[in-house]
Write a protein that holds these residues in place. Sequence first.
Motif, short mmCIF file in Angstrom:
data_model
loop_
_atom_site.label_atom_id
_atom_site.label_comp_id
_atom_site.label_asym_id
_atom_site.label_seq_id
_atom_site.Cartn_x
_atom_site.Cartn_y
_atom_site.Cartn_z
N MET A 1 0.83 -1.21 0.00
CA MET A 1 0.00 0.00 0.00
C MET A 1 0.87 1.27 0.00
O MET A 1 0.64 2.21 -0.77
CB MET A 1 -0.90 -0.01 1.24
CG MET A 1 -1.83 1.19 1.35
SD MET A 1 -2.68 1.24 2.95
CE MET A 1 -3.48 -0.36 2.96
N MET A 2 1.92 1.27 0.85
CA MET A 2 2.71 2.48 1.03
C MET A 2 3.69 2.71 -0.10
O MET A 2 4.24 3.82 -0.22
CB MET A 2 3.47 2.39 2.36
CG MET A 2 2.58 2.32 3.59
SD MET A 2 1.39 3.69 3.71
CE MET A 2 2.51 5.08 3.93
N ALA A 3 3.92 1.72 -0.96
CA ALA A 3 4.82 1.89 -2.09
C ALA A 3 4.35 3.01 -3.02
O ALA A 3 5.15 3.59 -3.77
CB ALA A 3 4.96 0.58 -2.86
N LYS A 4 3.06 3.32 -2.97
CA LYS A 4 2.50 4.38 -3.82
C LYS A 4 2.72 5.78 -3.25
O LYS A 4 2.37 6.77 -3.89
CB LYS A 4 1.00 4.14 -3.99
CG LYS A 4 0.65 2.78 -4.57
CD LYS A 4 -0.86 2.55 -4.54
CE LYS A 4 -1.22 1.15 -5.01
NZ LYS A 4 -2.69 0.87 -4.90
N PHE A 5 3.29 5.85 -2.04
CA PHE A 5 3.43 7.14 -1.36
C PHE A 5 4.88 7.33 -0.92
O PHE A 5 5.23 7.12 0.25
CB PHE A 5 2.48 7.20 -0.15
CG PHE A 5 1.04 6.99 -0.52
CD1 PHE A 5 0.27 8.02 -1.04
CD2 PHE A 5 0.45 5.73 -0.38
CE1 PHE A 5 -1.05 7.82 -1.39
CE2 PHE A 5 -0.87 5.53 -0.73
CZ PHE A 5 -1.62 6.58 -1.25
N PRO A 6 5.76 7.74 -1.84
CA PRO A 6 7.20 7.84 -1.56
C PRO A 6 7.57 8.90 -0.53
O PRO A 6 8.71 8.92 -0.05
CB PRO A 6 7.80 8.17 -2.94
CG PRO A 6 6.68 8.78 -3.71
CD PRO A 6 5.44 8.10 -3.24
N GLU A 7 6.62 9.78 -0.20
CA GLU A 7 6.93 10.78 0.84
C GLU A 7 7.09 10.14 2.22
O GLU A 7 7.63 10.78 3.14
CB GLU A 7 5.86 11.87 0.87
CG GLU A 7 4.45 11.40 1.22
CD GLU A 7 3.61 11.03 0.01
OE1 GLU A 7 2.37 11.19 0.10
OE2 GLU A 7 4.18 10.58 -1.00
N TYR A 8 6.62 8.91 2.38
CA TYR A 8 6.79 8.20 3.64
C TYR A 8 8.06 7.35 3.59
O TYR A 8 8.22 6.53 2.68
CB TYR A 8 5.59 7.29 3.92
CG TYR A 8 4.36 8.03 4.36
CD1 TYR A 8 4.10 8.27 5.71
CD2 TYR A 8 3.44 8.51 3.42
CE1 TYR A 8 2.96 8.95 6.11
CE2 TYR A 8 2.30 9.19 3.81
CZ TYR A 8 2.07 9.42 5.16
OH TYR A 8 0.93 10.10 5.55
N LYS A 9 8.95 7.56 4.54
CA LYS A 9 10.20 6.82 4.61
C LYS A 9 10.11 5.75 5.71
O LYS A 9 9.61 6.02 6.81
CB LYS A 9 11.37 7.76 4.92
CG LYS A 9 11.49 8.92 3.93
CD LYS A 9 11.62 8.44 2.48
CE LYS A 9 11.71 9.61 1.51
NZ LYS A 9 11.73 9.15 0.10
N VAL A 10 10.62 4.56 5.40
CA VAL A 10 10.49 3.44 6.33
C VAL A 10 11.67 3.39 7.30
O VAL A 10 12.82 3.60 6.91
CB VAL A 10 10.42 2.10 5.57
CG1 VAL A 10 10.22 0.94 6.54
CG2 VAL A 10 9.31 2.13 4.55
#
Length: 235
Positions: free
Chosen positions: A116-125
Motif C-alpha cells: 500500500m505504502m509503495a504508492k506514497f514515496p513521501e513516507y520513509k520506512v
Amino acid sequence: MKIALLGYGKMGQAIERIALGRGHEIVLKKTSNASFDGLEMADVAIDFSVPTAAVTNITTALNNGIPIVSGTTGWLADYHLMTALCEQKNGAFIYGSNFSLGVNLFFQLNEYLAKMMAKFPEYKVAMQEIHHKQKLDAPSGTAISLAHDIIANSDYSSWALENAKADEIWIDAQRIEHVPGTHSVFYNSPIDTIQIKHIAHSREGFALGAVMAAEWIVGKTGVFSMKDVLGLIDN
C-alpha cells in the motif's frame, strides 16, 4: 509424538513444557556438549540452538531422515545449502525467524502495508527491534524478515543498522534486559507517522508455534514455512 530438542536453553525448555503438556515425549535434549544419541528415536526434531550449531543440527537431522523445525537465527547465509540438502534427502524442513502466531499475522500485515505504502514515496520506512541482552544476533531474524518483505514490495534495496542510505531501511536494534521481543515498523513523513507494532509478552507463543509446526510437518516432505503451517496465503 517423539521430539528431539536440538538446543536446550530457555527456548528449548519452554518448548519442552508445551510439548509435554500436549502429550508428546522428549527423547533428546541436546546441549552444546551432548551427542546426538537418541535422535534416531525421534519423529521430529526442533532446533533452537545458536547460529554456529544450527547448520550441523539441521544437517544431522536431514541425513538421518528426521523432519526438522528450526527457529535459530543468524545462520541464513547457509539456508540455500540446507534447502538443497532437504530436497536431496527427500526430507522435511521448516525454518522460521519467528514461530509466534501473532508475529506471523504481523508479517502478513507488514507485507500488505508495504504494498500500500509503495504508492506514497513521501513516507520513509524505519524499523526498531528490542530483545533481551542474551540474544546473540542483531538485528533479529524477525526484523530481517520484516525488512525483506518491505524490500520485495518497494523501491528499497537493503537494510542497515547505521548510516542507512536513501534506498536502505534503517533498523534500530536495541538489547534491554527481560524483553522477549518487540518489533515496530514506521512510515515517517514530514506531517505524520504510521506505525505497526508487535510486542511479545513471553516465550510461550514462540514455543507453542514451534510445537505446532513440528506436529504439522511429520509425514510430509519438502521445504515449508509458517505460512504453510498456519494456512496463511500470500497477499
